[in-house]
Design a protein around this motif. Sequence first.
Motif, PDB file in Angstrom:
ATOM      1  N   MET A 235       6.960  -9.106  -6.562  1.00  8.07           N
ATOM      2  CA  MET A 235       6.389  -7.958  -7.259  1.00  8.07           C
ATOM      3  C   MET A 235       4.977  -7.766  -6.693  1.00  8.07           C
ATOM      4  O   MET A 235       4.059  -8.496  -7.034  1.00  8.07           O
ATOM      5  CB  MET A 235       6.354  -8.275  -8.763  1.00  8.07           C
ATOM      6  N   THR A 236       4.814  -6.808  -5.773  1.00 15.57           N
ATOM      7  CA  THR A 236       3.582  -6.744  -4.984  1.00 15.57           C
ATOM      8  C   THR A 236       2.622  -5.612  -5.339  1.00 15.57           C
ATOM      9  O   THR A 236       1.538  -5.536  -4.770  1.00 15.57           O
ATOM     10  CB  THR A 236       3.939  -6.617  -3.492  1.00 15.57           C
ATOM     11  N   SER A 237       3.008  -4.718  -6.234  1.00 16.03           N
ATOM     12  CA  SER A 237       2.136  -3.584  -6.548  1.00 16.03           C
ATOM     13  C   SER A 237       2.328  -3.147  -7.993  1.00 16.03           C
ATOM     14  O   SER A 237       3.245  -3.606  -8.682  1.00 16.03           O
ATOM     15  CB  SER A 237       2.469  -2.405  -5.621  1.00 16.03           C
ATOM     16  N   SER A 238       1.470  -2.246  -8.428  1.00 11.08           N
ATOM     17  CA  SER A 238       1.615  -1.715  -9.786  1.00 11.08           C
ATOM     18  C   SER A 238       2.912  -0.918  -9.928  1.00 11.08           C
ATOM     19  O   SER A 238       3.500  -0.874 -11.005  1.00 11.08           O
ATOM     20  CB  SER A 238       0.408  -0.861 -10.165  1.00 11.08           C
ATOM     21  N   ARG A 239       3.382  -0.329  -8.836  1.00 13.84           N
ATOM     22  CA  ARG A 239       4.667   0.367  -8.874  1.00 13.84           C
ATOM     23  C   ARG A 239       5.786  -0.630  -9.170  1.00 13.84           C
ATOM     24  O   ARG A 239       6.669  -0.373  -9.982  1.00 13.84           O
ATOM     25  CB  ARG A 239       4.949   1.082  -7.555  1.00 13.84           C
TER      26      ARG A 239
ATOM     27  N   GLY B 293       5.794  -1.556 -12.740  1.00 16.08           N
ATOM     28  CA  GLY B 293       6.397  -0.498 -13.540  1.00 16.08           C
ATOM     29  C   GLY B 293       7.912  -0.531 -13.501  1.00 16.08           C
ATOM     30  O   GLY B 293       8.581  -0.325 -14.515  1.00 16.08           O
ATOM     31  N   VAL B 294       8.462  -0.804 -12.331  1.00 10.45           N
ATOM     32  CA  VAL B 294       9.921  -0.885 -12.178  1.00 10.45           C
ATOM     33  C   VAL B 294      10.464  -2.050 -13.002  1.00 10.45           C
ATOM     34  O   VAL B 294      11.468  -1.912 -13.709  1.00 10.45           O
ATOM     35  CB  VAL B 294      10.309  -1.027 -10.687  1.00 10.45           C
ATOM     36  N   VAL B 295       9.797  -3.193 -12.943  1.00  9.99           N
ATOM     37  CA  VAL B 295      10.231  -4.371 -13.692  1.00  9.99           C
ATOM     38  C   VAL B 295      10.132  -4.098 -15.196  1.00  9.99           C
ATOM     39  O   VAL B 295      11.051  -4.397 -15.959  1.00  9.99           O
ATOM     40  CB  VAL B 295       9.415  -5.621 -13.286  1.00  9.99           C
TER      41      VAL B 295
ATOM     42  N   ASP C 105       1.228  -9.555 -15.331  1.00 11.08           N
ATOM     43  CA  ASP C 105      -0.040 -10.019 -14.788  1.00 11.08           C
ATOM     44  C   ASP C 105       0.096 -10.045 -13.269  1.00 11.08           C
ATOM     45  O   ASP C 105       0.745 -10.939 -12.710  1.00 11.08           O
ATOM     46  CB  ASP C 105      -0.377 -11.397 -15.331  1.00 11.08           C
ATOM     47  N   MET C 106      -0.488  -9.074 -12.613  1.00  9.00           N
ATOM     48  CA  MET C 106      -0.372  -8.979 -11.157  1.00  9.00           C
ATOM     49  C   MET C 106      -1.158 -10.086 -10.450  1.00  9.00           C
ATOM     50  O   MET C 106      -0.838 -10.437  -9.328  1.00  9.00           O
ATOM     51  CB  MET C 106      -0.837  -7.605 -10.671  1.00  9.00           C
TER      52      MET C 106
END
Length: 66
Positions: free
Chosen positions: A9-13, A16-18, A34-35
């Motif tokens: 999971m590498t971005s805010s997009r 959002g998908v998750v 938590d990115m």
Amino acid sequence: MIAFQVSDMTSSRCAGVVTKALKAVDHAALVRVDMATLTVEIEESKANARELSDAIKRAGYSPMAA
């Protein structure tokens, strides 16, 4: 609380998908992403860990129990 490490999971997009995938399983669940640590925490969900993990996998990501 159920938590997963989602290292791809590498971005805010991606976050959002998750989140959307998890909400599709249980719309009332509280989802926190938590990115910085690439973790997803789910609280107050009526779904079990397997159902939530499967939802993340269907969205194209690789969850690992945290």
